[in-house]
Design a protein around this motif. Structure first.
Motif, mmCIF file in Angstrom:
data_model
loop_
_atom_site.group_PDB
_atom_site.id
_atom_site.type_symbol
_atom_site.label_atom_id
_atom_site.label_comp_id
_atom_site.label_asym_id
_atom_site.label_seq_id
_atom_site.Cartn_x
_atom_site.Cartn_y
_atom_site.Cartn_z
ATOM 1 N N SER A 194 -13.525 4.359 -1.073
ATOM 2 C CA SER A 194 -12.366 4.880 -1.793
ATOM 3 C C SER A 194 -11.310 5.413 -0.833
ATOM 4 C CB SER A 194 -12.807 5.980 -2.768
ATOM 5 O OG SER A 194 -11.701 6.465 -3.504
ATOM 6 N N ARG A 195 -11.739 6.205 0.164
ATOM 7 C CA ARG A 195 -10.777 6.768 1.107
ATOM 8 C C ARG A 195 -10.105 5.673 1.930
ATOM 9 N NH1 ARG A 195 -10.673 12.373 2.102
ATOM 10 N NH2 ARG A 195 -8.787 11.808 3.250
ATOM 11 N N THR A 196 -10.911 4.698 2.370
ATOM 12 C CA THR A 196 -10.355 3.600 3.165
ATOM 13 C C THR A 196 -9.382 2.771 2.347
ATOM 14 O OG1 THR A 196 -12.367 3.484 4.514
ATOM 15 C CG2 THR A 196 -10.910 1.569 4.544
ATOM 16 N N GLY A 197 -9.775 2.461 1.103
ATOM 17 C CA GLY A 197 -8.897 1.678 0.237
ATOM 18 C C GLY A 197 -7.572 2.367 -0.007
ATOM 19 N N THR A 198 -7.634 3.666 -0.252
ATOM 20 C CA THR A 198 -6.406 4.422 -0.474
ATOM 21 C C THR A 198 -5.551 4.463 0.792
ATOM 22 O OG1 THR A 198 -7.412 5.806 -2.182
ATOM 23 C CG2 THR A 198 -5.467 6.681 -1.086
ATOM 24 N N GLY A 199 -6.203 4.639 1.940
ATOM 25 C CA GLY A 199 -5.466 4.683 3.199
ATOM 26 C C GLY A 199 -4.771 3.371 3.507
ATOM 27 N N VAL A 200 -5.488 2.261 3.312
ATOM 28 C CA VAL A 200 -4.894 0.940 3.543
ATOM 29 C C VAL A 200 -3.705 0.722 2.611
ATOM 30 C CG1 VAL A 200 -5.286 -1.551 3.346
ATOM 31 C CG2 VAL A 200 -6.996 -0.105 4.450
ATOM 32 N N ALA A 201 -3.870 1.090 1.345
ATOM 33 C CA ALA A 201 -2.796 0.899 0.365
ATOM 34 C C ALA A 201 -1.575 1.738 0.725
ATOM 35 C CB ALA A 201 -3.295 1.253 -1.035
ATOM 36 N N ARG A 202 -1.789 2.972 1.161
ATOM 37 C CA ARG A 202 -0.654 3.841 1.516
ATOM 38 C C ARG A 202 0.153 3.240 2.661
ATOM 39 N NH1 ARG A 202 -1.557 9.830 2.730
ATOM 40 N NH2 ARG A 202 0.623 9.926 2.093
ATOM 41 N N VAL A 203 -0.553 2.729 3.667
ATOM 42 C CA VAL A 203 0.140 2.163 4.823
ATOM 43 C C VAL A 203 0.826 0.852 4.451
ATOM 44 C CG1 VAL A 203 -0.161 1.165 7.119
ATOM 45 C CG2 VAL A 203 -1.373 3.270 6.507
ATOM 46 N N ALA A 204 0.079 -0.035 3.779
ATOM 47 C CA ALA A 204 0.618 -1.360 3.449
ATOM 48 C C ALA A 204 1.828 -1.262 2.529
ATOM 49 C CB ALA A 204 -0.462 -2.226 2.817
ATOM 50 N N LEU A 205 1.775 -0.322 1.588
ATOM 51 C CA LEU A 205 2.829 -0.230 0.579
ATOM 52 C C LEU A 205 3.848 0.873 0.876
ATOM 53 C CD1 LEU A 205 0.547 -0.660 -2.566
ATOM 54 C CD2 LEU A 205 1.790 -2.416 -1.302
ATOM 55 N N ARG A 206 3.669 1.543 2.013
ATOM 56 C CA ARG A 206 4.579 2.632 2.387
ATOM 57 C C ARG A 206 4.658 3.679 1.271
ATOM 58 N NH1 ARG A 206 9.243 -1.440 4.804
ATOM 59 N NH2 ARG A 206 8.146 -1.987 6.726
ATOM 60 N N SER A 207 3.514 3.996 0.729
ATOM 61 C CA SER A 207 3.437 4.923 -0.400
ATOM 62 C C SER A 207 3.169 6.337 0.092
ATOM 63 C CB SER A 207 2.319 4.500 -1.355
ATOM 64 O OG SER A 207 2.112 5.463 -2.364
ATOM 65 N N GLN A 208 3.695 7.310 -0.639
ATOM 66 C CA GLN A 208 3.463 8.717 -0.347
ATOM 67 C C GLN A 208 2.315 9.291 -1.180
ATOM 68 O OE1 GLN A 208 5.217 10.271 2.190
ATOM 69 N NE2 GLN A 208 5.891 8.144 2.457
ATOM 70 N N LEU A 209 1.711 8.477 -2.029
ATOM 71 C CA LEU A 209 0.666 8.962 -2.916
ATOM 72 C C LEU A 209 -0.676 9.045 -2.191
ATOM 73 C CD1 LEU A 209 1.611 6.943 -6.133
ATOM 74 C CD2 LEU A 209 2.263 9.273 -5.505
ATOM 75 N N HIS A 210 -1.482 10.036 -2.570
ATOM 76 C CA HIS A 210 -2.757 10.275 -1.898
ATOM 77 C C HIS A 210 -3.947 9.654 -2.617
ATOM 78 C CE1 HIS A 210 -0.089 13.490 -0.426
ATOM 79 N NE2 HIS A 210 -0.778 13.393 0.690
ATOM 80 N N ASP A 211 -3.789 9.308 -3.887
ATOM 81 C CA ASP A 211 -4.915 8.734 -4.640
ATOM 82 C C ASP A 211 -4.419 7.605 -5.539
ATOM 83 O OD1 ASP A 211 -7.378 8.212 -5.680
ATOM 84 O OD2 ASP A 211 -7.814 10.264 -6.297
ATOM 85 N N LEU A 212 -4.041 6.516 -4.911
ATOM 86 C CA LEU A 212 -3.492 5.364 -5.632
ATOM 87 C C LEU A 212 -4.508 4.689 -6.539
ATOM 88 C CD1 LEU A 212 -1.480 3.885 -2.664
ATOM 89 C CD2 LEU A 212 -0.497 4.166 -4.939
ATOM 90 N N THR A 213 -5.802 4.839 -6.242
ATOM 91 C CA THR A 213 -6.814 4.126 -7.021
ATOM 92 C C THR A 213 -7.361 4.932 -8.190
ATOM 93 O OG1 THR A 213 -8.610 4.865 -5.569
ATOM 94 C CG2 THR A 213 -7.511 2.799 -4.986
#
Length: 247
Positions: free
Chosen positions: A143-162
């Motif tokens: 979960s943490r890795t998935g959220t981290g990858v998504a934040r970087v890839a999508l340039r998102s400021q959100l901490h819990d996209l999933t």
């Protein structure tokens, strides 16, 4: 607690083999958001969840059930619930698991954030005050890795996209192109949150306690994780290298 708390809200509960946990989930929603309506969307559960949901709806005001012909996926269930919320004039659509992992007692805090102006209020695990109970280390890592990858890839400021525990203002849902969303599971949650973020939707991340499911079996699979990863990388590529329209 006011008996009107949650009025104008629709709690959407997708189900597939949730017979063990659905009654407690519905009872918890009725206790903590007594004014909200509940829509159960059942994918022809082999364990009889749909039949049980019908029995609960027959004895409860504000509870409705929609039956689908097979296992069509979490994302399409929520899209069906979103359209129902928009078409029937609800102000808020609420996403929530039926397996006991999302605590109904956290609903009022999410709703307050939405009423205070958040177009999307996310029940977040990876923010100060958020917590996960009962998960093994490998699931936390995924979960943490998935959220981290998504934040970087999508340039998102959100901490819990999933996170799948959310209150969404239907005015913002109506602005989304729901027909173009085809993700499931983690991917669906990431895509909808990211799209709303890029549209300028005000978003609040409210700390919650996430508890390992109270019964039944997890629907998580490697296919769902890979679908989410593929989607995130694809959207990230398009973000960096947008297609140019012909002159």
């Amino acid at each position: 607690m006011s008996g009107n708390l949650g009025a104008g809200s629709l709690v959407i509960l997708p189900t597939y083999d949730e017979r063990e946990t659905l009654p407690a989930t519905i009872a918890g929603v009725r206790e903590h958001l007594p004014g909200a309506d509940i829509l159960v969307i059942d994918d022809a559960s082999p364990d009889g969840t749909g039949v049980l949901a019908d029995a609960i709806a027959a004895e409860s005001t504000g509870v409705a059930v929609q039956h689908r012909g097979g296992k069509l996926g979490l994302g399409t269930a929520y899209l069906q619930g979103f359209r129902h919320a928009i078409d029937h004039g609800y102000r808020f659509a609420i996403e929530m698991d039926s397996d006991g992992s999302h605590r109904p007692r956290d609903l009022p805090a999410l709703l307050v954030a939405a009423e205070d102006g958040a177009g999307l209020a996310i029940g977040a695990r990876w923010v100060p005050g958020g917590e996960i109970v009962g998960w093994p280390r490998y699931r936390r890592c995924i979960s943490r890795t998935g959220t981290g990858v998504a934040r970087v890839a999508l340039r998102s400021q959100l901490h819990d996209l999933t996170s799948g525990f959310r209150v969404i203002d239907t005015a913002w849902l109506a602005r989304l192109d729901l027909e173009s969303i085809d993700s499931q599971g983690y991917g669906f949650q990431v895509e909808t949150a990211w799209r709303l973020e890029t549209m300028g939707c005000p978003i609040a991340e409210v700390p919650i306690v996430f508890v390992e499911r109270a019964g039944g079996r997890s629907k998580m699979s490697s296919a769902i994780v890979l679908e989410a990863l593929y989607g995130v990388l694809r959207w990230g590529w398009r973000l960096r290298f947008p297609r140019r329209e012909p002159a």
